[in-house]
Each structure stands twice: as structure tokens, then as C-alpha cells.
Design an enzyme around this catalytic site. Structure first.
Site, PDB file in Angstrom:
ATOM      1  N   HIS A 225      -6.378   5.796  -0.053  1.00  0.00           N
ATOM      2  CA  HIS A 225      -5.169   5.301   0.642  1.00  0.00           C
ATOM      3  C   HIS A 225      -4.111   4.896  -0.376  1.00  0.00           C
ATOM      4  O   HIS A 225      -4.387   4.818  -1.576  1.00  0.00           O
ATOM      5  CB  HIS A 225      -5.507   4.066   1.504  1.00  0.00           C
ATOM      6  CG  HIS A 225      -5.935   2.874   0.688  1.00  0.00           C
ATOM      7  ND1 HIS A 225      -7.184   2.762   0.117  1.00  0.00           N
ATOM      8  CD2 HIS A 225      -5.275   1.743   0.325  1.00  0.00           C
ATOM      9  CE1 HIS A 225      -7.272   1.635  -0.556  1.00  0.00           C
ATOM     10  NE2 HIS A 225      -6.126   0.991  -0.455  1.00  0.00           N
ATOM     11  N   ASP A 227      -1.309   1.573  -0.842  1.00  0.00           N
ATOM     12  CA  ASP A 227      -1.080   0.246  -0.253  1.00  0.00           C
ATOM     13  C   ASP A 227       0.318   0.215   0.361  1.00  0.00           C
ATOM     14  O   ASP A 227       1.282   0.645  -0.266  1.00  0.00           O
ATOM     15  CB  ASP A 227      -1.226  -0.847  -1.324  1.00  0.00           C
ATOM     16  CG  ASP A 227      -2.663  -0.974  -1.818  1.00  0.00           C
ATOM     17  OD1 ASP A 227      -3.576  -0.587  -1.063  1.00  0.00           O
ATOM     18  OD2 ASP A 227      -2.866  -1.442  -2.956  1.00  0.00           O
ATOM     19  N   HIS A 282      -5.410   5.580  -4.086  1.00  0.00           N
ATOM     20  CA  HIS A 282      -6.579   5.076  -4.803  1.00  0.00           C
ATOM     21  C   HIS A 282      -7.731   4.873  -3.829  1.00  0.00           C
ATOM     22  O   HIS A 282      -7.537   4.943  -2.607  1.00  0.00           O
ATOM     23  CB  HIS A 282      -6.226   3.774  -5.540  1.00  0.00           C
ATOM     24  CG  HIS A 282      -5.653   2.702  -4.658  1.00  0.00           C
ATOM     25  ND1 HIS A 282      -4.353   2.732  -4.184  1.00  0.00           N
ATOM     26  CD2 HIS A 282      -6.214   1.587  -4.123  1.00  0.00           C
ATOM     27  CE1 HIS A 282      -4.134   1.672  -3.425  1.00  0.00           C
ATOM     28  NE2 HIS A 282      -5.249   0.962  -3.362  1.00  0.00           N
ATOM     29  N   ARG A 294     -20.057  -5.923  -6.833  1.00  0.00           N
ATOM     30  CA  ARG A 294     -18.678  -5.789  -7.327  1.00  0.00           C
ATOM     31  C   ARG A 294     -17.780  -6.642  -6.452  1.00  0.00           C
ATOM     32  O   ARG A 294     -17.945  -6.669  -5.225  1.00  0.00           O
ATOM     33  CB  ARG A 294     -18.247  -4.323  -7.283  1.00  0.00           C
ATOM     34  CG  ARG A 294     -16.794  -4.125  -7.646  1.00  0.00           C
ATOM     35  CD  ARG A 294     -16.456  -2.675  -7.988  1.00  0.00           C
ATOM     36  NE  ARG A 294     -15.107  -2.629  -8.493  1.00  0.00           N
ATOM     37  CZ  ARG A 294     -14.037  -2.385  -7.734  1.00  0.00           C
ATOM     38  NH1 ARG A 294     -14.176  -2.127  -6.449  1.00  0.00           N
ATOM     39  NH2 ARG A 294     -12.828  -2.404  -8.261  1.00  0.00           N
TER      40      ARG A 294
HETATM   41  O1  LIG Z   1     -11.667  -2.857  -4.435  1.00  0.00           O
HETATM   42  C1  LIG Z   1     -10.974  -1.992  -4.964  1.00  0.00           C
HETATM   43  O2  LIG Z   1     -11.155  -1.603  -6.117  1.00  0.00           O
HETATM   44  C2  LIG Z   1      -9.871  -1.345  -4.170  1.00  0.00           C
HETATM   45  C3  LIG Z   1      -9.468  -2.143  -2.975  1.00  0.00           C
HETATM   46  C4  LIG Z   1      -8.199  -1.673  -2.356  1.00  0.00           C
HETATM   47  O3  LIG Z   1      -7.681  -0.638  -2.664  1.00  0.00           O
HETATM   48  C5  LIG Z   1      -7.542  -2.517  -1.343  1.00  0.00           C
HETATM   49  O4  LIG Z   1      -8.080  -3.588  -0.991  1.00  0.00           O
HETATM   50  O5  LIG Z   1      -6.440  -2.112  -0.880  1.00  0.00           O
HETATM   51 FE   LIG Z   2      -5.644  -0.523  -1.912  1.00  0.00          FE
END
Ligand SMILES: O=C(O)CCC(=O)C(=O)O
Ligand SMILES: [Fe+2]
Length: 351
Positions: A225, A227, A282, A294
Site C-alpha cells: 500500500h 500511506d 511498501h 517485530r
Molecule cells: O510495520 C511495518 O513495517 C509497515 C507498517 C505500515 O506500513 C503501516 O502501518 O502503514
Molecule cells: Fe504504511
């Protein structure tokens, strides 16, 4: 035989390791501004080091987050479902996207916090301590038992979360001001949205537990996606997972660095720069480490709901605008009504 179809199939063969820009914020301002603009144009993504956010504050926020995610599910569910703020597990958004994670979405709106802070102040005087404002305590406050949103906001007002949000918001604004300087537009053109009392910025805590069942490489923690907001600041512990997509479709794994912040450009900044900056696509892979979780702590800098989004004339130069003018609230409604992986800005293109 029924064969499950996979949403967002993974293009494993295209993954490779490349250096992404790492920008040292302690260098001279003009040099940093230039490097940031270049990174925003080429990748829509960079890391910052020597960023000034105290490691102590970040570590406390991380400990507090792990403490929350370690709780039994019924306790986590006490904060309500992530609609708009609260706890979610596996389901991302309301359009059927799923991933191997659980998360907590928290408001950072200073207006809402100001409303609740009188309660937290009263509570602080009751407990006669200004330390140990943990979510577990917020959960146990009898007066808030029937109001999960209030309990969440209360947690946000507490020292650990509010210190973290303040520091990261400041860093986000500083980066937006460096971008404005690098582009030669008024200093606060972008940052004033995030500094605004009604800014819709939020904090998302993503927890990727080790996947236990028979997973194969390529399973998704958080699907592909971009942001939707202006800018994102992501800090993770030292477990890998984040990947960014380059313009040519290659996926780059981002090496984890708990001392750095990953910065990505959101859709709003792509629109405000008339497509000069890339709102980077990403994703996060499922966590395949045997014994380590993680955790990513993600601050999304957003405008107030009624803010008008358009590319300013200084940045249009002689070009025609690519995108229509819209409000953040219109963009958000469109985003939430569509799947995570859709290129949502396309809907606002001038045809
Ligand atoms: O946790 C991640 O590395 C990516 C999370 C992400 O892209 C988001 O929360 O918008
Ligand atoms: Fe994100």
C-alpha cells in the site's frame, strides 16, 4: 479441491538488496534539505539518523507497547476495536484486507487529548504519582470501564505515549520544514497541517508475532500500500520485515535500525507536489524469526479533516495540475472505502 486464492501475490523473484538514502540530520541545514528533496523524488523514502528523538522515550514506548501486546486477548479487546481507534488483529481496515499482525491505533489529536487530560490529571492526583501511567492501569480504572475510546485517549495522555507522540510529531514537522526549504516554498506550507490543533495525525503500533504454523517465505504481515497521509515516521525494533517498492517494480528490503526513523512520503504530499514526490508503496513481510516479535511504531502526520489539498502555484510552475482539489476528509473516506493495495490517488486525477 478448493484452492485458496492469495490476495496481493508476492513477486519474490524481484526482491533484491539496495542501499536506500540515510540522511544525517546533524549535517548543515541546506545540505540536508537538498538530500531530503532528492530522496523524496527518487524513492519517496529515506532513513534519518541523529534525529534528536530521545532513545529513552522511544525505548519506554516500545516497552509499553510490548507490555500491551503480551496481554491475553480479552484484555486487549477491552480497548475496543480499531474503528477508528482501538485494537485490531489480522483484519486491516474494513475492506477485507488481512495480514499476520495485531495492532493498536491511537489518536494524537491535541484537541481530544486536551479534553481528556483533565480526567488524567484528576487520576494522577488520585494516585499521587506521575509515573507508571500504563495501559494496564488505564484499563483498570473503574470509571472508564464502559468507555473504551475514553480509556484509549487516557492512555495517550499518559507520560510515555504523549512524550513519544510530541517528539515524533516535532521531528515530522522539522522534516516537512526542511522539505519546504528544499523546494523553495514557505517554511510551514506542509508542517502547519501537522501542527494544527485539529490535525488528524495518528499513532499505529504494529506487532508481528513470530508465525508458528506452516508458513512459507512470502507470507504477508501488512500488504502492499501507500500511506494516505502527508508523511509517515516509522521506527521498528531490530527485526526485519519492511520492504519498499521502487518505480521499476523491484522490492527492496529495508534493514531494521532501532536508532533510525524510516520516513515515507504519503499520498497528500504526492498531490501537493503535483507528482514530483513519490508516495512510496511498501509492505511488511510476516515475521519468520523463531523467538522474536517485530514491533513497528508508526506516526502518520495528517491534515485537519477540513483542510483543502491542492498543489500550490509555486510548485506547479508552468505545469497543469495533475490532481483535483479535495479535502482530507474526502480523501480519507475514499481511502477507507477501498482495498489497501489500490492506488487511491488515481481517483483524484484530472482526466
Ligand atoms: O510495520 C511495518 O513495517 C509497515 C507498517 C505500515 O506500513 C503501516 O502501518 O502503514
Ligand atoms: Fe504504511
Amino acid at each position: 479441491m478448493v484452492v485458496a486464492t492469495q490476495v496481493n501475490p508476492i513477486r519474490m523473484e524481484k526482491i533484491r538488496e539496495v542501499d536506500i538514502p540515510v540522511i544525517d540530520l546533524s549535517c548543515s541545514r541546506s545540505k540536508v534539505a537538498k538530500l531530503i528533496v532528492k530522496a523524496c523524488e527518487e524513492y519517496g523514502f529515506f532513513k534519518v539518523i541523529n534525529h534528536g528523538v530521545s532513545h529513552h522515550i522511544t525505548k519506554e514506548m516500545e516497552d509499553e507497547s510490548f507490555e500491551f501486546f503480551d496481554k491475553p486477548l480479552p484484555e486487549k479487546e477491552l480497548v475496543g476495536s480499531a474503528n477508528p481507534f482501538g485494537y485490531g488483529s489480522k483484519n486491516i481496515g474494513l475492506s477485507g484486507d488481512t495480514g499476520e499482525l495485531e495492532y493498536l491505533l491511537l489518536p494524537t489529536n491535541q484537541n481530544a487529548i486536551a479534553q481528556t487530560s483533565k480526567f488524567s490529571y484528576a487520576w494522577a492526583s488520585l494516585t499521587k504519582t506521575h509515573k507508571g501511567y500504563h495501559l494496564s492501569k488505564a484499563l483498570s480504572i473503574k470509571n472508564f470501564n464502559n468507555n473504551s475510546q475514553c480509556r484509549l485517549t487516557l492512555w495517550v495522555t499518559m507520560c510515555v505515549v504523549s512524550s513519544y507522540v510530541k517528539s515524533v510529531r516535532e521531528l515530522a514537522c522539522e522534516i516537512l520544514e526542511l522539505i519546504a526549504e528544499g523546494l523553495g516554498v514557505p517554511h510551514s506550507l506542509f508542517s502547519h497541517f501537522v501542527r494544527h490543533f485539529d490535525s488528524d495525525s495518528l499513532l499505529r503500533l504494529n506487532h508481528y508475532p513470530p508465525v508458528t504454523h506452516s508458513f512459507h517465505h512470502g507470507n504477508i504481515g501488512f500488504g502492499e500500500h501507500s500511506d494516505p497521509q502527508i508523511i509517515t515516521l516509522l521506527r521498528s525494533n531490530d527485526a526485519p520485515g519492511l520492504q519498499i517498492s521502487l518505480r521499476n517494480g523491484l522490492w527492496l528490503p529495508v534493514s531494521p535500525d532501532p536508532h533510525a526513523f524510516c520516513v515515507n512520503i504519503g499520498d497528500i504530499l504526492q498531490a501537493m507536489t503535483n507528482g514530483r514526490f513519490v508516495s512510496v508503496r511498501h509492505r511488511a513481510m510476516a515475521n519468520l524469526l523463531p523467538n522474536q516479535s517485530r514491533l513497528s511504531m508508526v506516526f502518520f502526520g495528517a491534515p485537519p479533516p477540513e483542510a483543502t489539498i491542492a498543489c500550490p502555484p509555486q510548485l506547479l510552475k508552468r505545469n497543469k495540475p495533475i490532481y483535483k482539489t479535495f479535502t482530507w476528509s474526502e480523501y480519507k473516506s475514499h481511502t477507507y472505502a477501498h482495498r489497501l493495495g489500490e492506488t487511491r490517488l488515481d481517483h483524484f486525477k484530472i482526466t
